[in-house]
Design a protein around this motif. Structure first.
Motif, PDB file in Angstrom:
ATOM      1  N   THR A   6       0.848  -1.196   0.000  1.00 21.45           N
ATOM      2  CA  THR A   6       0.000   0.000   0.000  1.00 21.45           C
ATOM      3  C   THR A   6       0.877   1.236   0.000  1.00 21.45           C
ATOM      4  O   THR A   6       2.011   1.207   0.465  1.00 21.45           O
ATOM      5  CB  THR A   6      -0.920   0.025   1.236  1.00 21.45           C
ATOM      6  OG1 THR A   6      -0.108   0.033   2.412  1.00 21.45           O
ATOM      7  CG2 THR A   6      -1.835  -1.183   1.249  1.00 21.45           C
ATOM      8  N   GLN A  21      -7.697   8.687   4.405  1.00 22.59           N
ATOM      9  CA  GLN A  21      -8.187   7.329   4.164  1.00 22.59           C
ATOM     10  C   GLN A  21      -7.168   6.276   4.599  1.00 22.59           C
ATOM     11  O   GLN A  21      -7.517   5.283   5.244  1.00 22.59           O
ATOM     12  CB  GLN A  21      -8.535   7.143   2.689  1.00 22.59           C
ATOM     13  CG  GLN A  21      -9.099   5.755   2.367  1.00 22.59           C
ATOM     14  CD  GLN A  21      -9.541   5.629   0.920  1.00 22.59           C
ATOM     15  OE1 GLN A  21      -9.308   6.519   0.111  1.00 22.59           O
ATOM     16  NE2 GLN A  21     -10.193   4.526   0.597  1.00 22.59           N
ATOM     17  N   ARG A  24      -6.906   6.206   8.379  1.00 20.94           N
ATOM     18  CA  ARG A  24      -8.130   5.615   8.944  1.00 20.94           C
ATOM     19  C   ARG A  24      -8.112   4.096   8.811  1.00 20.94           C
ATOM     20  O   ARG A  24      -8.397   3.373   9.782  1.00 20.94           O
ATOM     21  CB  ARG A  24      -9.364   6.184   8.233  1.00 20.94           C
ATOM     22  CG  ARG A  24     -10.668   5.495   8.643  1.00 20.94           C
ATOM     23  CD  ARG A  24     -11.858   6.033   7.883  1.00 20.94           C
ATOM     24  NE  ARG A  24     -11.793   5.837   6.447  1.00 20.94           N
ATOM     25  CZ  ARG A  24     -12.032   4.679   5.827  1.00 20.94           C
ATOM     26  NH1 ARG A  24     -12.337   3.597   6.529  1.00 20.94           N
ATOM     27  NH2 ARG A  24     -11.960   4.602   4.516  1.00 20.94           N
ATOM     28  N   THR A  25      -7.793   3.590   7.634  1.00 17.72           N
ATOM     29  CA  THR A  25      -7.808   2.145   7.421  1.00 17.72           C
ATOM     30  C   THR A  25      -6.717   1.457   8.229  1.00 17.72           C
ATOM     31  O   THR A  25      -6.909   0.328   8.699  1.00 17.72           O
ATOM     32  CB  THR A  25      -7.652   1.807   5.926  1.00 17.72           C
ATOM     33  OG1 THR A  25      -6.464   2.429   5.409  1.00 17.72           O
ATOM     34  CG2 THR A  25      -8.854   2.298   5.141  1.00 17.72           C
ATOM     35  N   ARG A  26      -5.581   2.111   8.416  1.00 16.79           N
ATOM     36  CA  ARG A  26      -4.524   1.529   9.245  1.00 16.79           C
ATOM     37  C   ARG A  26      -4.961   1.384  10.707  1.00 16.79           C
ATOM     38  O   ARG A  26      -4.484   0.514  11.424  1.00 16.79           O
ATOM     39  CB  ARG A  26      -3.255   2.368   9.165  1.00 16.79           C
ATOM     40  CG  ARG A  26      -2.521   2.212   7.850  1.00 16.79           C
ATOM     41  CD  ARG A  26      -1.204   2.957   7.850  1.00 16.79           C
ATOM     42  NE  ARG A  26      -0.495   2.745   6.602  1.00 16.79           N
ATOM     43  CZ  ARG A  26       0.722   3.209   6.355  1.00 16.79           C
ATOM     44  NH1 ARG A  26       1.352   3.927   7.271  1.00 16.79           N
ATOM     45  NH2 ARG A  26       1.308   2.979   5.197  1.00 16.79           N
ATOM     46  N   GLY A  28      -7.965   0.596  11.433  1.00 18.37           N
ATOM     47  CA  GLY A  28      -9.034  -0.385  11.444  1.00 18.37           C
ATOM     48  C   GLY A  28     -10.409   0.214  11.687  1.00 18.37           C
ATOM     49  O   GLY A  28     -11.298  -0.453  12.214  1.00 18.37           O
ATOM     50  N   THR A  30     -13.963   2.161  10.279  1.00 22.26           N
ATOM     51  CA  THR A  30     -14.800   2.357   9.108  1.00 22.26           C
ATOM     52  C   THR A  30     -15.153   3.832   8.946  1.00 22.26           C
ATOM     53  O   THR A  30     -15.012   4.629   9.882  1.00 22.26           O
ATOM     54  CB  THR A  30     -16.107   1.563   9.230  1.00 22.26           C
ATOM     55  OG1 THR A  30     -16.889   2.109  10.309  1.00 22.26           O
ATOM     56  CG2 THR A  30     -15.828   0.087   9.497  1.00 22.26           C
ATOM     57  N   ARG A  31     -15.634   4.180   7.765  1.00 21.06           N
ATOM     58  CA  ARG A  31     -16.086   5.558   7.545  1.00 21.06           C
ATOM     59  C   ARG A  31     -17.242   5.916   8.469  1.00 21.06           C
ATOM     60  O   ARG A  31     -17.337   7.038   8.956  1.00 21.06           O
ATOM     61  CB  ARG A  31     -16.501   5.745   6.081  1.00 21.06           C
ATOM     62  CG  ARG A  31     -15.311   5.836   5.118  1.00 21.06           C
ATOM     63  CD  ARG A  31     -15.760   5.792   3.679  1.00 21.06           C
ATOM     64  NE  ARG A  31     -14.631   6.028   2.775  1.00 21.06           N
ATOM     65  CZ  ARG A  31     -14.601   5.650   1.514  1.00 21.06           C
ATOM     66  NH1 ARG A  31     -15.631   5.007   0.984  1.00 21.06           N
ATOM     67  NH2 ARG A  31     -13.542   5.905   0.757  1.00 21.06           N
ATOM     68  N   LYS A  46     -16.331   9.926   3.135  1.00 23.87           N
ATOM     69  CA  LYS A  46     -15.977   9.466   1.791  1.00 23.87           C
ATOM     70  C   LYS A  46     -15.713  10.654   0.861  1.00 23.87           C
ATOM     71  O   LYS A  46     -14.769  10.634   0.055  1.00 23.87           O
ATOM     72  CB  LYS A  46     -17.095   8.594   1.231  1.00 23.87           C
ATOM     73  CG  LYS A  46     -16.792   8.043  -0.163  1.00 23.87           C
ATOM     74  CD  LYS A  46     -17.914   7.137  -0.649  1.00 23.87           C
ATOM     75  CE  LYS A  46     -17.587   6.588  -2.040  1.00 23.87           C
ATOM     76  NZ  LYS A  46     -18.668   5.684  -2.532  1.00 23.87           N
ATOM     77  N   GLU A  49     -12.316  12.051   1.658  1.00 21.97           N
ATOM     78  CA  GLU A  49     -11.252  11.131   1.247  1.00 21.97           C
ATOM     79  C   GLU A  49     -11.070  11.095  -0.268  1.00 21.97           C
ATOM     80  O   GLU A  49      -9.947  10.960  -0.765  1.00 21.97           O
ATOM     81  CB  GLU A  49     -11.553   9.729   1.769  1.00 21.97           C
ATOM     82  CG  GLU A  49     -11.425   9.600   3.283  1.00 21.97           C
ATOM     83  CD  GLU A  49     -11.730   8.203   3.787  1.00 21.97           C
ATOM     84  OE1 GLU A  49     -11.398   7.921   4.956  1.00 21.97           O
ATOM     85  OE2 GLU A  49     -12.287   7.389   3.023  1.00 21.97           O
TER      86      GLU A  49
END
Length: 417
Positions: A6, A21, A24-26, A28, A30-31, A46, A49
């Motif tokens: 990534t 984004q 945030r995903t790192r 764990g 959700t939006r 969203k 992002e």
């Protein structure tokens, strides 16, 4: 690129939304989770992002940074001129010596004789007292820790019999606990985790319920402060230790009963971070009942658990639930003067300031942060929540408020004088 293929948000010139984004995903999250905690929708997250909405204003960026536990604003904004650490302070001048002592190979040959355990315990008691009473507590504790770490390790190695070794392990676990207070929020997260794990091992080897409880309390905090992805791990450590301690409480010392109360509140703290209102207050009620069974003047030397601290804990629960009005109500009810520990009193002032800020009272929040600085400058300097409020109000449209915030920012090293 990272090892999993990534993009690295720190290496490439990504725009704000892409960094948002990835971070945030790192974590764990959700939006929907992020949007809910920001008071926005998942579609708003969203849109930011993906770039359909422009970069938010500073106050929103700071809230996002707080939520994602971003340690430097440049990680989120990409602006390398914004090297503002939020959840870690500048490396303390004593950090290198503590690192050297903690990183030293603990079975190295030595011709020194370990000090008696009674001597180690007396030094530890003085160190805890200094931590609670000194406004520059990191400076004082940082000066004491290197020798304490080496001598406690030596005491374990030189213990000849099993009872002596367990006693020495208990003292070593306490030294590691003290070390975590110094290392926390400094730029060496790996060292914090090593010390936390060593503390857990030493506590288990000691078979001392109090040492085990303290080590678990600190480990649960370390997990929780790592972000939402680690909340389950925080609960696992916390609740397993409570199950271990519960059968012992009827005949336990005040210290053991207090660490059980502190762990009970920590479970509520984590629930509040999840936004679980009923669970958070249920654990707070249980902890308050446990505190009420302690003597009125009792104060736990590590966790500060006591009758006096429960008002401060109520403010924290309300703040983490983003209930500004309730946080203010609890702040008014809490008696800050009954908290004897200067860093804990400063921490409570910061939590009060968060409550006032949530409630739309920024001037009161700044006044309260000034009181936190007066109580313990080395506490507020390393607190990300306090720094977020100060930086946000330094951009205020009110000239008077902007000036007050800027003056406090200078004290915290966030702005040049």
């Amino acid at each position: 690129m990272t090892h999993d293929g990534t993009p690295d948000p720190y290496a490439d010139p990504l725009v704000f939304g892409q960094r948002f984004q990835l971070l945030r995903t790192r974590k764990g999250m959700t939006r929907q989770q992020v949007g809910g905690l920001l008071g926005r929708s998942a579609s708003w997250v969203k849109a930011v992002e993906t770039g359909r909405l422009k970069t938010p204003k500073l106050d929103v960026i700071l809230r996002i940074a707080e939520l994602l536990r971003v340690r430097d604003l440049s990680e989120l904004t990409g602006d390398q001129s914004l090297h503002i650490s939020l959840f870690s302070g500048p490396g303390h001048r004593r950090l290198a010596a503590v690192q050297d002592a903690a990183n030293a190979f603990p079975v190295a040959t030595t011709h020194h004789e370990a000090p008696p355990i009674e001597h180690l315990r007396a030094r530890l008691a003085r160190a805890w007292q200094a931590r609670h009473s000194a406004p520059n507590h990191r400076e004082v504790v940082g000066a004491l820790l290197p020798d304490l770490i080496r001598d406690a390790q030596l005491a374990v190695r030189q213990a000849d019999r099993a009872p002596e070794r367990r006693t020495a392990q208990s003292a070593l676990a306490e030294v590691y606990s003290l070390s975590q207070f110094f290392i926390a929020y400094q730029p060496d997260a790996a060292l914090l985790w090593r010390v936390a794990e060593r503390g857990m091992v030493a506590a288990q080897e000691s078979e001392d319920p109090h040492a085990i409880g303290v080590a678990a309390w600190l480990a649960a905090q370390a997990h929780r402060d790592s972000g939402p992805a680690q909340f389950d791990a925080a609960d696992a450590v916390n609740l397993a230790t409570l199950r271990y301690l519960e059968p012992l409480l009827a005949d336990a010392s005040d210290d053991v009963r207090a660490i059980a109360g502190a762990l009970t509140f920590e479970a509520g703290y984590t629930a509040a971070r999840r936004g679980e209102t009923g669970t958070a207050w249920r654990y707070w009620d249980q902890a308050r009942a446990m505190a009420d069974r302690l003597a009125a003047d009792y104060y736990h030397p590590v966790t500060s658990f006591s009758r006096a601290i429960m008002g401060a804990h109520a403010v924290t629960v309300a703040v983490e639930l983003h209930a500004g009005g309730e946080a203010v109500r609890q702040a008014v009810a809490a008696d800050t003067l009954t908290i004897p520990s200067r860093p804990r009193r400063a921490r409570h002032r910061i939590e009060e300031a968060r409550g006032y800020h949530l409630d739309g009272q920024p001037d009161v929040a700044l006044t309260t942060l000034d009181k936190a600085h007066e109580a313990a400058p080395e506490t507020i300097k390393y607190n990300g929540y306090a720094k977020r409020i100060v930086l946000e109000e330094a951009e205020s449209k009110s000239p008077a408020r902007r000036q007050r915030a800027s003056q406090l920012a200078q004290k915290l090293g966030l702005m040049a004088a």
